[in-house]
Design an enzyme around this catalytic site. Structure first.
Site, PDB file in Angstrom:
ATOM      1  N   ASP A 212       0.836  -1.199   0.000  1.00 29.57           N
ATOM      2  CA  ASP A 212       0.000   0.000   0.000  1.00 29.57           C
ATOM      3  C   ASP A 212       0.876   1.257   0.000  1.00 29.57           C
ATOM      4  OD1 ASP A 212      -2.777   1.024   0.363  1.00 29.57           O
ATOM      5  OD2 ASP A 212      -1.921   1.897   2.181  1.00 29.57           O
ATOM      6  N   GLU A 263       1.754  -0.499  -5.058  1.00 29.42           N
ATOM      7  CA  GLU A 263       0.709   0.471  -5.416  1.00 29.42           C
ATOM      8  C   GLU A 263       1.373   1.834  -5.506  1.00 29.42           C
ATOM      9  OE1 GLU A 263      -3.247   2.822  -3.946  1.00 29.42           O
ATOM     10  OE2 GLU A 263      -1.575   2.432  -2.618  1.00 29.42           O
TER      11      GLU A 263
END
Ligand code: GLC
Length: 535
Positions: A212, A263
């Site tokens: 993330d 990401e």
């Protein structure tokens, strides 16, 4: 995967280069215990759906204990399972059950920040200014008389300031909600902690991590003010590469090719590709493709640039149309004009033609499934679900909604619980009332209704995923099929064509039609329709 569906050890070195990975947003996938919230028992009960779909791996969004301020991206304990979702033993069982079906498991890791309920943040609050506990985060005195102004002008990506003041007068940094304090990656405790967390889950059999906010961990310690829109001091900082090199060594020390997927929303694809050098991450989502409008030359351009940037570092591209952060693509493609997406501009309320959006989404599915590289499928896209824009304000849960005082509707509309069966809500999602309301019109879009319909989106995805492994080489060559047709070949003998023009066009030379996103008209390829051909 082998013909028998078992994980193969011989293909272990390359599975991730072309994998089809299905994203499970656990809260909204399937509810096994009747509380209206999806959970691991629900996932276990629906593994058949995923096996029948023909995907190679599942990516689970965060499953850790969390106050759920940001749907689990606010983690209170990186080594356990959120009680709403189940237990650690259940997660281990789920990993094993998926592996038995030849499905690999990727989990989310959230290294940029934690929950304000994480013990380290609580300890930092308690220990006070100047303490070693505070050095794990970004605590700073404020500016102005009395320090009543934030330490700098950074904005939270969810709206408002990126700083919150605590009772003793210091401020802490949070690039997301105020309940998600950013870790200080210059602190050795943080580095050691995450290396240990990686090992904890690798030891439990996970095949990889989706990282993330992978571009955001390292901050310029001077914390300078920025001009509007400039993310330089907190995105794509050079120091990140060293972190991912050490993570790659850990991944490589395990058997079976464990992977790291980043990401990263970076404006420059060649910068993003630097993270995919051979000793860093394995792959990263291609968001340039996701935000690209429905336009033949722009799509051709983004595919070309993507393949070139990835080739330069020897990494496979990873194609993605939707995820839990963006407006579902049936809706994006169903709007006139720009189908782009940004956190700030979700275009809710703009007229949408679901018929147009669905036709384009079907063509886009065949495009992404046939491009060289890996592909992600976000739960519900295989059913052709659209963005739910009429969620009552009182039920909205995304912090984006509250932090922008409703100016941005937030991301709840792409997170509505899936419809599985039946003719009325909760559509087999579970026995309780789903945490977000499902539209009545989803009766025709349940997994069981679509499984019975050869013309459904689900049938298209199943067939596409089944044929996909045979589509040929890891590269493509553009084919000239007219200015408004996107067409390419992959050797040996696969041909793709998608018609963007208003008129039906003839198909490129072929011996066989393998699959089409919609009916052909007298052998011609209609508008917004894609076809897979054998030459
Ligand atoms: C990523 C996640 C998003 C989350 C944010 C903060 O962008 O995909 O859902 O809100 O990071 O963790």
């Amino acid at each position: 995967m082998t013909a028998s569906g078992q994980l193969s050890t011989t293909d272990g070195s390359t599975w991730w280069r072309s994998a089809a990975i299905y994203q499970v947003y656990i809260r909204s996938f399937a509810d096994g215990n009747g509380d209206g919230v999806g959970d691991l028992a629900g996932v276990r009960s629906r593994l058949d759906h995923l096996a029948d779909l023909g995907i190679d791996a599942i990516w689970f969004t965060p499953w850790y204990p969390s106050p759920m301020d940001d749907g689990g991206y606010d983690v209170a304990d990186f080594r356990d399972i959120e009680p709403l979702f189940g237990t650690l033993a259940e997660a281990e069982g789920l990993i094993a059950q998926a592996h038995e079906r030849g499905i690999r498991v990727i989990i989310d890791i959230v290294p940029n920040h934690c929950s304000d309920e994480h013990p380290w943040f609580r300890a930092a609050l308690e220990a006070g200014p100047g303490s070693v506990e505070r050095q794990r985060f970004w605590f700073r005195p404020g500016r102005g008389p009395d320090g009543a102004e934030p330490p700098n002008n950074w904005k939270s990506r969810f709206g408002g300031s990126a700083w919150t003041r605590v009772p003793d007068g210091e401020w802490y940094l949070h690039l997301y909600s105020s309940r998600q304090p950013d870790f200080n990656w210059d602190n050795a405790d943080i580095r050691a902690e995450f290396e240990d967390v990686l090992r904890f889950w690798f030891d439990r059999g996970v095949d990889g991590f989706r990282i993330d906010v992978a571009d955001g961990l390292v901050k310029d310690p001077a914390l300078p003010d920025v001009a509007d829109g400039d993310e330089t001091p907190f995105s794509d900082q050079e120091g990140l590469h060293e972190i991912y090199r050490s993570w790659r060594k850990i991944a490589d020390s395990y058997t079976g090719e464990r992977v790291l997927v980043g990401e990263m929303w970076l404006p420059d694809m060649s910068r993003a590709a630097r993270y995919l050098r051979r000793d860093e991450l394995h792959s990263a989502f291609n968001f340039d493709f996701l935000v690209c409008p429905w336009d033949v030359s722009r799509l051709r351009d983004v595919v070309t640039r993507t393949l070139r940037a990835h080739d330069d570092v020897g990494a496979p591209a990873a194609w993605v149309l939707s995820n839990h952060d963006v407006t579902r693509h049936v809706t994006r493609y169903g709007r006139a004009g720009d189908t782009g997406f940004s956190f700030a501009d979700r275009l809710h309320g703009t007229p949408v033609s679901l018929e147009l959006g669905t036709r384009r989404a079907r063509a886009a599915a065949l495009l992404t499934l046939s491009l060289p590289g890996g592909v992600y499928v976000y739960q519900g896209e295989e059913l052709g679900l659209w963005e739910v824009e009429d969620i009552p304000s009182a039920l909205r849960q995304d912090p984006v909604w509250a932090r922008t005082a409703g100016a941005d509707p937030g991301r709840d509309g792409c997170r509505v619980p899936l419809p599985w069966s039946g003719s009325a809500p909760p559509f087999g999602f579970g026995t309780g009332t789903p945490w977000l309301p499902q539209p009545d019109s989803w009766a025709a879009f349940t997994a069981s209704a679509e499984a019975a319909d050869p013309a459904s989106m689900l049938s298209l995805y199943r067939r596409g995923l089944q044929l996909r492994p045979s589509l040929g080489s890891a590269s493509l060559a553009w084919l000239d099929a007219g200015p408004e047709v996107l067409a390419f070949t992959r050797e040996p003998g696969f041909v793709f064509a998608l018609n963007f023009s208003a008129e039906a066009v003839s198909l490129p030379p072929h011996s066989e039609v393998l699959l089409a996103s919609g009916p052909l008209e007298d052998g011609l390829l209609p508008t917004d329709t894609a076809v897979w051909l054998r030459r």
